[in-house]
Design an enzyme around this catalytic site. Sequence first.
Site, PDB file in Angstrom:
ATOM      1  CG  HIS A  12       0.169  -0.003   2.617  1.00  0.00           C
ATOM      2  ND1 HIS A  12      -0.699  -0.206   3.302  1.00  0.00           N
ATOM      3  CD2 HIS A  12       0.951   0.307   3.092  1.00  0.00           C
ATOM      4  CE1 HIS A  12       0.012  -0.520   4.542  1.00  0.00           C
ATOM      5  NE2 HIS A  12       1.011   0.314   4.092  1.00  0.00           N
ATOM      6  CG  HIS A  59      -0.217   3.587   8.338  1.00  0.00           C
ATOM      7  ND1 HIS A  59      -1.015   3.380   7.438  1.00  0.00           N
ATOM      8  CD2 HIS A  59       1.157   3.621   7.501  1.00  0.00           C
ATOM      9  CE1 HIS A  59       0.210   2.408   6.433  1.00  0.00           C
ATOM     10  NE2 HIS A  59       0.850   1.992   6.972  1.00  0.00           N
ATOM     11  CG  HIS A 193       7.942  -1.801   4.230  1.00  0.00           C
ATOM     12  ND1 HIS A 193       6.885  -3.007   4.189  1.00  0.00           N
ATOM     13  CD2 HIS A 193       7.073  -0.507   4.218  1.00  0.00           C
ATOM     14  CE1 HIS A 193       5.883  -2.091   4.881  1.00  0.00           C
ATOM     15  NE2 HIS A 193       6.185  -0.965   5.140  1.00  0.00           N
ATOM     16  CD  GLU A 240       2.797  -1.397   6.585  1.00  0.00           C
ATOM     17  OE1 GLU A 240       2.638  -0.635   6.802  1.00  0.00           O
ATOM     18  OE2 GLU A 240       2.803  -2.095   5.582  1.00  0.00           O
TER      19      GLU A 240
HETATM   20  C1  DHB Z   1       6.476   2.853   3.387  1.00  0.00           C
HETATM   21  C2  DHB Z   1       5.461   2.413   3.267  1.00  0.00           C
HETATM   22  C3  DHB Z   1       4.537   1.585   3.665  1.00  0.00           C
HETATM   23  O1  DHB Z   1       4.060   0.544   4.265  1.00  0.00           O
HETATM   24  C4  DHB Z   1       4.144   2.230   4.889  1.00  0.00           C
HETATM   25  O2  DHB Z   1       2.837   3.010   5.306  1.00  0.00           O
HETATM   26  C5  DHB Z   1       4.798   4.572   4.228  1.00  0.00           C
HETATM   27  C6  DHB Z   1       6.094   4.549   3.173  1.00  0.00           C
HETATM   28  C7  DHB Z   1       7.166   3.106   1.980  1.00  0.00           C
HETATM   29  O3  DHB Z   1       8.221   2.802   1.038  1.00  0.00           O
HETATM   30  O4  DHB Z   1       7.869   4.916   1.517  1.00  0.00           O
HETATM   31 FE    FE Z   2       2.399   1.091   5.953  1.00  0.00          FE
END
Ligand code: DHB
Ligand code: FE
Length: 284
Positions: A12, A59, A193, A240
Site C-alpha cells: 500500500h 498509520h 520494508h 504489516e
Molecule cells: C512506505 C511504505 C509503507 O507501508 C508506509 O505505510 C509508508 C511508506 C514507503 O515505502 O515509503
Molecule cells: Fe504501511
Amino acid sequence: MAKITAGVTTSHVPAIGAAIDLGKTQEPYWAPVFKGYEFSKRWMADNRPDVVILVYNDHATAFSLDLIPTFAIGCAARFQPADEGWGPRPVPIVEGHPELASHIAQSVIQSDFDLTIVNKMDVDHGLTVPLSLMCGQPAAWPFRVIPFAVNVVQYPPPSGNRCYQLGKAILKAVESFDQDLTVQIWGTGGMSHQLQGPRAGLINKEFDQRFLDGLVADPAALATMPHINYIREAGSEGIELVMWLIMRGALDPLVREVYRFYHVPASNTAVGHLILENRAHGAR
Ligand code: DHB
Ligand code: FE
C-alpha cells in the site's frame, strides 16, 4: 447467503498513491509497478464483488497513540479519505456496508475475537492505495468496502496465528449473513520494508518469496512464525504482513493462484501482490 469468492493481497506504499494522483504512472520509475496491476484491473472488472472486506492498517491517522485498537471494524455508511498532511487524496468517498459489518462484528465478537466497533473514521493510504491499484481512477468505487484495521504500528501487534484464526471467524460470519452477496477479502501492507533506523531501506527478496509461497500453499505453517522473524527478516514495517494471514484464513484451504506480481523497489518497499480464488466459487 453471502460468500467469499476471492482474496487479494497488495502493498500500500503511499508514494504509489501520489504517483497516480499526480499523473506519474508512466514515468520510468513507476511504469513497471503499474504494469504489474494491469491484469488485476481487468480481473477486478470481470470479478466485481458486492463488498470488499479490506484489511489494512491505519498509520496513526484515524487512531493516534492515545488509542490503539488491535482490531477495528468500520461499521459506518461512508468513510472519507484522510488528510495525511498534503490534503485528502482525490479519490472517491468509500461507501461502507453497515449491515454486513455489524453482522461480522456480532458474529466475530461472539466467536471470542474482540473487535473495536468504529462508527466514524477517515481512511488513509493503507486503504485507499490498494483500491487505486486494483480499480484505477473511477468516479465512484465499484463496490462497498468494510474497513478492517489492524494495529501493526505500536508494539505489540497481534500474532500471525491470531490473524489467521480471525480470518476463519470472518469467513464464518460472512457465510451466516442472509443476503446474497459476493464478498472479497483483501489483505494489504508489506512486503519487506523498514522506514527508519540503521536498517532503513531493508528489502529481503528471499523472505518475500517464501512468504508468498507459504501463504498460498501452507498458511497454517506460515501462521506459526513469531513476530521477531518478521522484524529480523522483513524489517520493522514487514510486520504489516500479518494482515495477509487474515485474508488467507478467510479463504478455502485450497485456493487457485490466479496472479502473482513482485517488484522492488517502490519507495522503500518491496511490492508484492497476489490474487487467490476459492476453487468452489472463483471459476470463470
Ligand atoms: C512506505 C511504505 C509503507 O507501508 C508506509 O505505510 C509508508 C511508506 C514507503 O515505502 O515509503
Ligand atoms: Fe504501511
